[in-house]
Write an enzyme that holds these catalytic residues in place. Structure first.
Site, PDB file in Angstrom:
ATOM      1  N   HIS A 155      -7.140  -5.735  -0.569  1.00 38.23           N
ATOM      2  CA  HIS A 155      -5.812  -4.568  -0.822  1.00 38.23           C
ATOM      3  C   HIS A 155      -5.460  -5.605   0.825  1.00 38.23           C
ATOM      4  O   HIS A 155      -4.808  -4.771   0.952  1.00 38.23           O
ATOM      5  CB  HIS A 155      -7.335  -3.195   0.233  1.00 38.23           C
ATOM      6  CG  HIS A 155      -5.248  -2.537   0.086  1.00 38.23           C
ATOM      7  ND1 HIS A 155      -4.667  -2.317  -0.948  1.00 38.23           N
ATOM      8  CD2 HIS A 155      -5.254  -2.119   0.978  1.00 38.23           C
ATOM      9  CE1 HIS A 155      -3.488  -1.469  -0.643  1.00 38.23           C
ATOM     10  NE2 HIS A 155      -3.560  -1.032   0.970  1.00 38.23           N
ATOM     11  N   ASP A 158      -8.509  -4.938  -6.194  1.00 44.69           N
ATOM     12  CA  ASP A 158      -7.965  -3.879  -5.310  1.00 44.69           C
ATOM     13  C   ASP A 158      -8.610  -2.512  -5.910  1.00 44.69           C
ATOM     14  O   ASP A 158      -7.074  -2.191  -6.745  1.00 44.69           O
ATOM     15  CB  ASP A 158      -6.675  -4.477  -4.896  1.00 44.69           C
ATOM     16  CG  ASP A 158      -6.553  -3.413  -3.900  1.00 44.69           C
ATOM     17  OD1 ASP A 158      -7.007  -2.560  -3.829  1.00 44.69           O
ATOM     18  OD2 ASP A 158      -4.667  -4.034  -4.118  1.00 44.69           O
ATOM     19  N   SER A 218       0.870  -0.950   0.009  1.00 40.12           N
ATOM     20  CA  SER A 218       0.475  -0.416  -0.232  1.00 40.12           C
ATOM     21  C   SER A 218       0.805   1.120   0.327  1.00 40.12           C
ATOM     22  O   SER A 218       1.627   1.035  -1.102  1.00 40.12           O
ATOM     23  CB  SER A 218      -1.206  -0.042   1.369  1.00 40.12           C
ATOM     24  OG  SER A 218      -1.886   0.910   1.283  1.00 40.12           O
TER      25      SER A 218
END
Length: 535
Positions: free
Chosen positions: A466, A401, A344
């Site tokens: 995610h 995602d 991320s």
């Protein structure tokens, strides 16, 4: 009993009544509540001496007669053809009785899903056990380590996924998990004194942590926010990762080099979320080189976290560059590699780190990035700069995602390439150079899909798609884009069930809770930082 009796032909009723009378008169020697008269003792003793085989055959024969159904009342189910051999013996001898019982018709609930067969239940129980760890072999990579580190952009290793590369990907993903675990175990940081050393529980004991890394936001919050929110949520500077170096001689020999890892966690504080929202492209300070696609630019918020120093710590950029320069000097003369990994926000910062490390010294070791669920970071000029600096990037992307499709316009790289190949390259280049949100991904992509997992719901929510553990679960099971989930995947499902239970198929949550209750109670649901994995 009433259900069975209703299917018995009328001509068998006298047989049942006779047997009922017989059951009432004679006590069973197997029933301790039934008292056998004393004058029958000799008869009972003599009956026990009968051959047990003959008695068993007799009872089975009687049971089969009782359960025979009339062909007129109930159509018979198709029966397997029993072929007679030349000597007259039946090839399927012994199966007729059990098949004649037709237990699936008597108890329809026994028709369970194929995944819940005893074979699959044993495998599920193993995956749900933290104590049963199973590992793939550590193959020797010394002759091909540069290929696995991306010198050929992982050509021929991704589809189908090479088993050695799968192991390396999961290993680096677990380095990021260790960064998350370390931060959440002690997120608070004093604003008035230098931070104390952080203990990182590395998933691989071959590595040793050499430096902690911190990221600082340049955003200022009103004073009243600090009064209503925990300090770690509003603090400007936070622990974000670490540098580690392989110190085990055998592992160095297996990998073919001494590996230096930089692991970076994802967004965790309010100010980090605020920085994520600052998605205007800005020029990197000190970068005046212009590529064929214009000036390299990156997201404003990512650059802020990377370049801003804290009150008592260096900026992430300065800290990581100085540590890499120190380690390369310390191990001068050895074969080295630099691997930057993140998830991320950490994946975005990993690109900025790798870009700067690639030019921080005259003889920099090969630099590779393994990222999970990373957003877009810069424009096409930034991507060109990374390629020119020979930074190799492998992005693991979940098809569901949404974070991997931001910031910038919701145009996939695949569509962008199709438009450019169709003759619209000039128009798109002009847009890239003029628009402040013209982002572009960089590197090679390994695309996985939540829908390929037999355990996760196909409509899993955004958080699950995610989640880093979900990413490692999908990588561990990935064989190829046109193949189902790997049947011999070894990664434990305990963390996935605990973190994403609502997104795991009900079939596995219900069965998994009963199968693993004993194991989970013994371990008190304590999650270690080192999980069972293909590594």
């Amino acid at each position: 009993m009433m259900q069975i009796g209703s299917t018995i032909p009328a001509h068998n009723l006298n047989l049942i009544q006779a047997r009922r009378a017989n059951f009432k008169c004679n006590g069973s020697p197997l029933n301790p509540l039934t008292r056998t008269p004393q004058f029958h003792a000799q008869n009972v003793k003599a009956s026990v001496q009968f051959s047990t085989t003959e008695v068993t055959k007799k009872h089975l024969s009687n049971l089969e007669k009782l359960l025979q159904t009339s062909t007129e009342s109930i159509p018979p189910d198709p029966q397997p053809v029993i072929q007679e051999s030349q000597n007259g013996s039946s090839e399927n001898k012994g199966k007729g009785l059990l098949e004649g019982l037709d237990l699936a018709r008597i108890w329809p609930e026994m028709k369970a899903a194929e995944e819940m067969s005893p074979k699959h239940l044993n495998r599920l129980q193993r995956l749900l056990s933290m104590s049963h760890q199973e590992y793939s072999p550590r193959n020797n990579l010394s002759s091909r380590w540069r290929e696995y580190h991306g010198c050929n952009d992982w050509t021929g290793l991704l589809d189908p996924l090479d088993e050695n590369l799968r192991r390396e990907l999961v290993k680096y993903g677990e380095f990021v998990q260790a960064a998350y675990h370390c931060f959440h175990s002690n997120p608070a940081m004093s604003a008035h004194e230098a931070p104390s050393p952080q203990h990182v529980a590395l998933p691989d004991r071959s590595y040793r942590v050499t430096k902690s890394l911190y990221a600082t936001s340049s955003i200022g919050l009103p004073g009243w926010v600090d009064d209503v929110a925990p300090g770690w949520m509003t603090q400007k500077t936070s622990w974000i990762g670490y540098v580690a170096v392989c110190d085990d001689r055998r592992e160095i020999q297996r990998m073919g080099r001494r590996d230096i890892v930089i692991a970076l966690r994802g967004t965790a504080t309010c100010l980090e979320w605020a920085e994520n929202m600052r998605d205007v492209l800005v020029q990197i300070p000190g970068e005046d080189d212009t590529t064929t696609n214009g000036q390299p630019k990156v997201e404003c918020g990512f650059l802020s976290l990377y370049k801003t120093p804290g009150a008592h710590v260096q900026s992430l950029a300065q800290s990581v560059v100085e540590e890499i320069q120190r380690l390369t000097e310390q191990y001068k003369g050895e074969t080295l590699s630099i691997t930057v990994t993140g998830h991320s926000l950490g994946a975005a910062l990993a690109l900025l780190v790798a870009n700067e490390l690639s030019t921080c010294a005259p003889d920099v070791p090969p630099v590779a990035v393994f990222s999970f669920g990373g957003p877009r970071v810069g424009n096409r000029g930034f991507a060109d700069q990374l390629n020119a600096n020979n930074v190799k990037v492998l992005r693991v992307v979940n098809n569901q995602d949404v974070i991997t499709r931001v910031p910038g316009m919701f145009v996939s790289e695949k569509l962008d390439k199709k438009l450019r190949d169709s003759g619209a390259a000039g128009v798109l280049d002009a847009i890239d150079k003029s628009m402040p949100w013209a982002y572009s991904h960089v590197g090679t992509e390994l695309r996985v899909d939540t829908k390929m997992s037999p355990y996760l719901k196909p409509d899993a929510d955004v958080a699950c798609c995610h989640d880093l553990e979900a990413y490692l679960h999908l990588v561990d099971g990935f064989l190829a884009s046109n193949c189902p989930f790997r049947s011999n995947a070894k990664r434990s499902l305990v963390r996935l069930l605990n973190e994403q239970k609502s997104n795991v198929k009900r079939l596995y949550t219900s069965k998994g809770s009963s199968l693993s209750r004993l194991n989970l109670e013994r371990e008190n649901l304590h999650m270690s930082s080192c999980l069972p994995s293909p590594s």
